[in-house]
Design an enzyme around this catalytic site. Structure first.
Site, PDB file in Angstrom:
ATOM      1  N   ASP A   8      40.215  18.658  24.835  1.00 18.45           N
ATOM      2  CA  ASP A   8      41.598  18.609  24.360  1.00 18.45           C
ATOM      3  C   ASP A   8      41.717  19.213  22.958  1.00 18.45           C
ATOM      4  OD1 ASP A   8      43.896  17.869  25.557  1.00 18.45           O
ATOM      5  OD2 ASP A   8      43.828  15.757  24.992  1.00 18.45           O
ATOM      6  N   GLN A  33      44.644  10.497  27.538  1.00 22.21           N
ATOM      7  CA  GLN A  33      46.059  10.865  27.481  1.00 22.21           C
ATOM      8  C   GLN A  33      46.768  10.051  26.386  1.00 22.21           C
ATOM      9  OE1 GLN A  33      47.482  13.337  29.508  1.00 22.21           O
ATOM     10  NE2 GLN A  33      49.296  13.098  28.238  1.00 22.21           N
ATOM     11  N   LYS A  38      46.892  17.406  35.910  1.00 22.12           N
ATOM     12  CA  LYS A  38      45.616  17.918  35.378  1.00 22.12           C
ATOM     13  C   LYS A  38      44.498  17.690  36.387  1.00 22.12           C
ATOM     14  CE  LYS A  38      47.224  17.268  30.666  1.00 22.12           C
ATOM     15  NZ  LYS A  38      47.370  16.356  29.526  1.00 22.12           N
TER      16      LYS A  38
END
Ligand code: NAP
Length: 298
Positions: free
Chosen positions: A120, A97, A53
């Site tokens: 997200d 994450q 990412k």
């Protein structure tokens, strides 16, 4: 007849190409879209995802800040870190994450991310807005990638019967919510299946578009697919393969070689939904920077 192969890599490239002038326009005004990723612990898969990412963000000319914390980081310290990123005007997107270590309440951390930086799409505010098809929000990246792939490969879901296999909060459920929305990428007739669904094949065979996110390697076989249907495989697995140098191969939830002979169109795995997830994260971060810039101007 073999299916049209829908390449996630090619569509993700197309999306990145479209983002470049938007990034350039922001940078010409002195704004560099900023993405912060927070990784707690040393889970090797998470390290790999976060690395990919950040690399993608840098390649697009974004400002990327990778924060890595030890596995025993106290929850309060992580929450403090997120609060700092919420207040940082150079950061437009925050990604924590998951999974997080067991001593940290994942829900609390996700709620700590300000919805305006929730690239997200997992904050309860974003989830609620998606579910009620109201207000502005960031759509979660993998589900948004699935919808974008359908649209850009010429398979608009409007009016189609889409069967989604999987009801997880991360994948199946938000895919169904996106497809049910009114307007672009939505207006589908959606059926959601799960592990308690009776006679899965009887239902998947009714799909014009079959989206599979069940987390079970190569479980959708040709007899479960209506000839000509569009098949999107979200699954990604490493399965042992002694014939491969690495000792494993990567596959999806769909038995690809068999199903591609029946389907009208199909995504491979790898090379399908995976690259789209990262492209949509970049798109959400650029959108967030644009919204912040517009707000600063008003
Ligand atoms: P998950 O949390 O394990 O959810 C799997 C879902 O499939 C559950 O709803 C489960 O039903 C259902 N299911 C399991 N076995 C089934 C069966 N035999 N018949 C019908 N439904 C069944 O997995 P996930 O997080 O949603 O992820 C799904 C897959 O997508 C995984 O392979 C994951 O690695 C992959 N993934 C890929 C990306 C990407 O970027 N490419 C991103 C995220 C996830 P119940 O609810 O009844 O248990």
């Amino acid at each position: 007849m073999s299916a049209q192969i829908i390449s996630g890599r090619a569509i993700a490239d197309e999306i990145r190409t479209e983002l470049r002038p938007r990034v350039a326009a922001l940078r010409s005004r002195g704004i560099t879209p900023g993405l912060a990723t927070v990784l707690v612990g040393d889970n090797s898969a998470s390290q790999m995802y976060v690395g990919m990412k950040n690399k993608a963000a840098q390649e697009l000319g974004l400002h990327s800040r990778q924060i890595t914390l030890p596995a025993d980081t106290p929850e309060a310290e992580l929450l403090g870190m997120v609060a700092g990123l919420n207040a940082d005007p150079t950061i437009h997107g925050i990604l924590v994450q998951v999974p997080l270590p067991a001593h940290i309440d994942e829900g609390k951390v996700i709620e700590a991310v300000h919805p305006s930086k929730d690239v997200d799409g997992f904050h309860p505010m974003s989830v609620g807005r998606l579910a009620t098809d109201s207000g502005d929000f960031f759509a979660p990246c993998t589900p948004a990638g699935v919808v974008e792939m359908l649209l850009r490969s010429g398979h608009d879901p409007a009016g189609e019967h889409v069967v989604v296999v999987g009801r997880s909060n991360l994948v199946g459920r938000p895919i169904a919510s996106l497809l049910l929305r009114k307007g672009r990428g939505g207006d589908a007739t959606v059926t959601v299946c799960h592990s308690r669904t009776r006679d899965l094949g009887a239902i998947t065979r009714t799909a014009d578009i079959l989206v599979v996110a069940m987390g079970r390697p190569e479980s959708i076989t040709a007899d479960m697919v209506r000839p000509g249907a569009v098949v999107i495989d979200v699954g990604t697995h490493r399965v042992p393969d002694p014939s491969s140098e690495r000792g494993y191969r990567v596959c999806g939830d769909v038995l690809y070689d068999e199903v591609k002979e029946v389907a009208g169109a199909i995504t491979p795995s790898p090379g399908g939904v995976g690259p789209m997830t990262i492209a949509m994260l970049l798109a959400n971060t650029v959108k967030s920077a644009e919204l912040a810039a517009a707000e600063a101007r008003d």
